[in-house]
Design a protein around this motif. Structure first.
Motif, mmCIF file in Angstrom:
data_model
loop_
_atom_site.group_PDB
_atom_site.id
_atom_site.type_symbol
_atom_site.label_atom_id
_atom_site.label_comp_id
_atom_site.label_asym_id
_atom_site.label_seq_id
_atom_site.Cartn_x
_atom_site.Cartn_y
_atom_site.Cartn_z
ATOM 1 N N GLY A 76 -30.952 2.305 0.529
ATOM 2 C CA GLY A 76 -32.133 2.524 1.524
ATOM 3 C C GLY A 76 -33.320 1.568 1.371
ATOM 4 N N ASP A 77 -33.859 1.346 2.459
ATOM 5 C CA ASP A 77 -35.067 0.439 2.391
ATOM 6 C C ASP A 77 -36.345 1.232 2.690
ATOM 7 N N PRO A 78 -37.328 0.759 2.381
ATOM 8 C CA PRO A 78 -38.829 1.409 2.605
ATOM 9 C C PRO A 78 -38.825 2.304 3.678
ATOM 10 N N GLY A 79 -38.340 1.865 4.845
ATOM 11 C CA GLY A 79 -38.326 2.539 6.174
ATOM 12 C C GLY A 79 -37.624 3.948 5.909
ATOM 13 N N ASP A 80 -36.640 4.202 5.087
ATOM 14 C CA ASP A 80 -36.190 5.550 4.842
ATOM 15 C C ASP A 80 -36.904 6.502 4.266
ATOM 16 N N LEU A 81 -38.151 6.142 3.601
ATOM 17 C CA LEU A 81 -39.221 6.931 3.399
ATOM 18 C C LEU A 81 -39.856 7.849 4.223
ATOM 19 N N ASP A 82 -40.118 7.064 5.459
ATOM 20 C CA ASP A 82 -41.021 7.826 6.503
ATOM 21 C C ASP A 82 -40.064 8.567 7.410
ATOM 22 N N ALA A 126 -36.732 13.585 4.745
ATOM 23 C CA ALA A 126 -36.013 12.439 3.698
ATOM 24 C C ALA A 126 -36.600 12.755 2.242
ATOM 25 N N PRO A 127 -36.487 13.550 1.292
ATOM 26 C CA PRO A 127 -37.058 13.897 0.167
ATOM 27 C C PRO A 127 -36.661 12.328 -0.856
ATOM 28 N N ARG A 128 -37.673 12.283 -1.773
ATOM 29 C CA ARG A 128 -37.555 11.242 -2.661
ATOM 30 C C ARG A 128 -37.227 11.894 -4.118
ATOM 31 N N VAL A 129 -36.031 11.276 -4.568
ATOM 32 C CA VAL A 129 -35.677 11.700 -6.085
ATOM 33 C C VAL A 129 -35.422 10.689 -6.928
ATOM 34 N N SER A 130 -35.111 10.757 -8.114
ATOM 35 C CA SER A 130 -34.407 9.845 -8.991
ATOM 36 C C SER A 130 -33.815 10.469 -10.145
ATOM 37 N N ALA A 131 -32.628 9.845 -10.487
ATOM 38 C CA ALA A 131 -31.780 10.199 -11.471
ATOM 39 C C ALA A 131 -31.872 9.579 -12.816
ATOM 40 N N GLU A 132 -32.359 10.274 -13.820
ATOM 41 C CA GLU A 132 -32.862 9.743 -15.106
ATOM 42 C C GLU A 132 -31.315 9.747 -15.741
ATOM 43 N N PHE A 146 -21.873 13.467 -4.023
ATOM 44 C CA PHE A 146 -22.435 12.327 -3.361
ATOM 45 C C PHE A 146 -23.601 11.519 -4.059
ATOM 46 N N LEU A 147 -24.382 12.356 -4.501
ATOM 47 C CA LEU A 147 -25.480 11.714 -5.389
ATOM 48 C C LEU A 147 -24.867 11.147 -6.806
ATOM 49 N N ARG A 148 -24.104 11.804 -7.399
ATOM 50 C CA ARG A 148 -23.411 11.462 -8.611
ATOM 51 C C ARG A 148 -22.403 10.086 -8.336
ATOM 52 N N LEU A 149 -21.894 10.042 -7.184
ATOM 53 C CA LEU A 149 -21.049 8.916 -6.754
ATOM 54 C C LEU A 149 -21.995 7.716 -6.508
ATOM 55 N N ALA A 150 -23.276 7.932 -5.912
ATOM 56 C CA ALA A 150 -23.947 6.735 -5.880
ATOM 57 C C ALA A 150 -24.738 6.261 -7.070
ATOM 58 N N VAL A 151 -24.913 7.101 -7.961
ATOM 59 C CA VAL A 151 -25.257 6.658 -9.395
ATOM 60 C C VAL A 151 -24.029 6.162 -10.075
ATOM 61 N N THR A 157 -33.346 8.047 -2.199
ATOM 62 C CA THR A 157 -33.958 9.061 -0.811
ATOM 63 C C THR A 157 -32.865 9.789 -0.300
ATOM 64 N N LEU A 158 -32.963 11.141 -0.168
ATOM 65 C CA LEU A 158 -32.079 12.062 0.617
ATOM 66 C C LEU A 158 -32.506 12.156 1.996
ATOM 67 N N THR A 159 -31.350 11.562 2.615
ATOM 68 C CA THR A 159 -31.261 11.411 4.110
ATOM 69 C C THR A 159 -30.363 12.288 4.670
ATOM 70 N N ASP A 160 -30.168 12.473 6.146
ATOM 71 C CA ASP A 160 -29.125 13.152 6.704
ATOM 72 C C ASP A 160 -27.970 12.633 6.626
ATOM 73 N N ARG A 161 -28.087 11.178 6.190
ATOM 74 C CA ARG A 161 -26.752 10.709 5.901
ATOM 75 C C ARG A 161 -26.059 10.416 4.439
ATOM 76 N N GLY A 162 -27.091 11.326 3.759
ATOM 77 C CA GLY A 162 -26.610 11.239 2.321
ATOM 78 C C GLY A 162 -27.610 10.418 1.241
ATOM 79 N N PRO A 163 -27.440 10.556 0.143
ATOM 80 C CA PRO A 163 -28.212 9.913 -0.744
ATOM 81 C C PRO A 163 -28.132 8.316 -0.738
ATOM 82 N N ARG A 164 -29.423 7.618 -0.416
ATOM 83 C CA ARG A 164 -29.567 6.156 -0.353
ATOM 84 C C ARG A 164 -30.028 5.584 -1.599
ATOM 85 N N VAL A 165 -29.590 4.607 -2.502
ATOM 86 C CA VAL A 165 -30.383 4.120 -3.644
ATOM 87 C C VAL A 165 -31.211 3.064 -3.137
#
Length: 349
Positions: free
Chosen positions: A124-130, A134-140, A182-187, A206-214
């Motif tokens: 995802g690019d910064p535009g996805d944040l808006d 689209a919630p913002r998360v991080s995987a530690e 889907f998040l696990r696969l992206a990580v 970023t969690l979007t309607d298309r799934g998680p985007r790194v």
């Protein structure tokens, strides 16, 4: 006696960096490379090399010689500014850690997106944040010899554009995203694309309607006291895990707690001179309160929230609870104990 670890940069914000440094120092001796180590860090150090780790050439060579003399077992940093230097020095010393190529990619957003896209990682690019909803998360993420474990999910509430600074981070031991395939696969794909075999990564999504985007990857411990939230919520000590991984050891990442923790940041409501900043001592007595700290000084120029940086933050406070909602309630109660007065820019001038 544990062998020492080399730390590049102590950080210069005690409110954010002291916790991580204290946890690392509790596990093994810390040899710091920093041109001017802050006073609050001194009690945690077993040694110090007065050098700027961000400068290459002779400085890097001096750091390598210093590490060799002290038989350093691992190289660490919790600063994005020194991530590339840490990878380069660890590689020259033959010590574990992200490769130089991985560290360089993580500090170059376009290069990171290209690298991940080539490995079929949804980016995802910064535009996805808006984008709406689209919630913002991080995987530690803890990586041990190719085994990838998501120790915690951090959910972040962002402030208004254009700055989009974090207003709040929340960690819950029972976050449903820990089981999202889907998040696990992206990580997993992100870790493999970077070729990281050992280390702690902060993978932003970023969690979007298309799934998680790194959106970004930090090849080091996260900031903003996220390691404190993870420890309070799950019992997992990311700082000590990072030290163990950097020294070739196996960290204990077994959760021992099942609760929630959150941190809130206060930003200026106006741009101008900060004339007053007060925190009532009663804040510490609020149910669920862990800590509440002022992070700004009166007389300083501060910038209002929409255009603020992390340096403009007035205060932070941390709350604990059985659920994220309990943390939210505690944060709201604690916020009532903070007051500030700002002379707007035009008047201050």
């Amino acid at each position: 006696m544990p062998q020492p670890v080399l730390l590049l940069g102590a950080g210069h914000r005690c409110a954010y960096d002291e916790f991580v440094l204290t946890r690392i120092a509790a596990a093994r001796p810390v040899l710091l490379v920093d041109a001017a180590p802050p006073a609050w860090a001194q009690s945690c150090l077993a040694g110090h090399l007065a050098a700027d780790p961000g400068k290459g050439g002779a400085t890097a060579s001096a750091v390598v010689r210093f590490a060799a003399r002290h038989r350093v077992r691992g190289v660490l940093t919790y600063s994005g500014e020194y991530a590339v230097a840490a990878a380069r020095i660890a590689g020259q010393l033959g010590l574990p850690g992200p490769s130089l190529a991985a560290a360089e990619a993580c500090t170059d957003p376009p290069a990171l997106r290209a690298l991940l896209a080539a490995r079929t990682v949804p980016t995802g690019d910064p535009g996805d944040l808006d984008a709406p909803g689209a919630p913002r998360v991080s995987a530690e993420t803890v990586v041990l010899d190719g085994e990838i474990r998501i120790a915690a999910i951090t959910r972040t509430t962002l402030g208004p554009a254009p700055a989009r600074q974090p207003l709040r981070h929340t960690v819950h031991a029972h976050d449903g995203l820990l089981h999202n395939r889907f998040l696990r696969l992206a990580v997993d794909r992100t870790v493999h694309a970077l070729g990281v075999e050992r280390g702690v990564l902060h993978i932003g999504l970023t969690l979007t309607d298309r799934g998680p985007r790194v959106t970004d990857v930090a090849p080091h411990l996260p900031g903003d006291l996220i390691p404190l939230l993870v420890k309070r919520a799950t019992g997992v000590d990311l700082a000590q895990a990072a030290a163990a991984l950097a020294t070739g050891e196996v960290p204990d990442t077994t959760p021992t707690r099942q609760r929630a923790a959150a941190i809130q940041f206060a930003y200026p409501a106006a741009t101008g001179r900060l004339d007053r900043l007060d925190l009532s001592p009663d804040a510490a007595h609020e149910s669920g309160a862990d800590r509440m700290l002022l992070t700004q000084h009166t007389g300083n120029h501060v910038t209002a929230g929409p255009h603020a940086t992390a340096a403009d933050r007035l205060a932070l406070w941390v709350a604990l609870g059985e659920t994220p909602n309990a943390c939210d309630d505690a944060l709201r109660r604690m916020a009532r104990h903070l007051s500030a007065e700002i002379t707007p820019l035009a008047n201050a001038a």
